[in-house]
Enzyme design. Structure first.
Site, short mmCIF file in Angstrom:
data_model
loop_
_atom_site.label_atom_id
_atom_site.label_comp_id
_atom_site.label_asym_id
_atom_site.label_seq_id
_atom_site.Cartn_x
_atom_site.Cartn_y
_atom_site.Cartn_z
N ALA A 1 -5.08 -6.00 -5.81
CA ALA A 1 -5.66 -5.86 -4.48
C ALA A 1 -5.44 -4.49 -3.86
CB ALA A 1 -5.09 -6.94 -3.56
N ASN B 1 2.44 -9.61 -5.39
CA ASN B 1 2.24 -8.94 -6.67
C ASN B 1 1.90 -7.46 -6.48
OD1 ASN B 1 2.69 -10.76 -8.89
ND2 ASN B 1 0.90 -11.90 -8.22
N HIS C 1 -3.38 -3.70 3.13
CA HIS C 1 -2.27 -3.04 2.45
C HIS C 1 -2.32 -1.55 2.76
CE1 HIS C 1 -1.56 -6.71 0.18
NE2 HIS C 1 -2.83 -6.70 -0.20
#
Length: 256
Positions: free
Chosen positions: A118, A177, A207
């Protein structure tokens, strides 16, 4: 290239859908390993695949690469056997905090591929760290509050974790992750700093990465849409697996 998948969840079914077309005739999923055959029986007829509940039989089927699309426990349990026979794409990279798993990869004759998942910018981080000159890597992950906190009502954004990538994946094994693949690309699990924010006012995972070193400074922000088939899975994470498979067959490499 014939592909075998461990697991039949959201990412596995995304790959089945995308590769079940004539335009992807050079890549096809032929084998899927599952725990519960009856639960996924419909996939066999829909996508013309073979379902397996025995790992040895799955690995002996005519596949060129194994994609793990299950969970950390599946990686720990099955990767040693897989790497005796096939190259492997690992999605649940949180398993690699375990030193035994890293040793398993190092001792294997077969390649292990870790999709970027991601996030992005990993090629820059790897290049910046090639001489060991990255000083700081920090990740701030902001997620919808309900995906992180189940037992209370959150009305304002709240920091719920600060620590290292090692600590983050232990506390949030299904959510972080991204911190592990970032640590593997950069300065290590215990040197990569992680902050997690539960935010009731957002619907996307966000993020933000900050990198500092002799090369200069870099920052990236990624806002992830969910996979249409499953709101708990990042669309970009699913795309990164498909991208990894495609690049394995390319005759040239961009970036890196």
């Amino acid at each position: 290239m014939n592909i075998g998948i461990i697991g039949a969840g959201a990412i596995a079914q995304f790959l089945l859908q995308q590769l079940h077309h004539e335009t992807c005739s050079h890549m096809r999923v032929t084998s899927v390993y599952v725990r519960d055959r009856a639960k996924y029986e419909m996939l066999q007829e829909k996508y013309d695949i073979e379902l397996y509940t025995d790992l040895s039989s799955f690995l002996s089927s005519p596949i060129d690469v194994v994609v793990e699309a299950a969970n950390v426990d599946a990686v720990k349990e099955m990767m040693p056997a897989v790497l005796q026979q096939k190259p492997m794409i690992v999605i649940s990279v949180g398993a690699l905090v375990d030193e035994q798993m890293v040793q398993c990869i190092q001792q294997s004759a077969y390649q292990v591929y870790l999709p970027s998942g991601a996030i992005g910018g990993l090629d820059l981080l790897q290049n910046a760290q090639i001489l060991g000159q990255v000083e700081r890597v920090a990740l701030t992950t902001r997620k919808p509050a309900q995906s992180l906190i189940k037992d209370s009502i959150v009305t304002e954004a709240r920091v719920i974790f600060t620590g290292t990538a090692t600590q983050a994946i232990k506390k949030f094994p299904k959510n972080m992750n991204v911190s592990i693949v970032l640590a593997l690309a950069g300065i290590g699990f215990d040197q990569t700093k992680v902050t997690i924010i539960a935010d009731p006012h957002i619907t996307k995972n966000i993020h933000c990465m900050e990198i500092t070193g002799d090369f200069g400074e870099a920052s990236f922000t990624i806002k992830n849409n969910a996979l249409p088939q499953n709101p708990k899975t990042s669309y970009l994470a699913a795309l990164s697996v498909l991208g990894t498979l495609t690049r394995m067959e390319n005759t040239f490499t961009i970036g890196g």
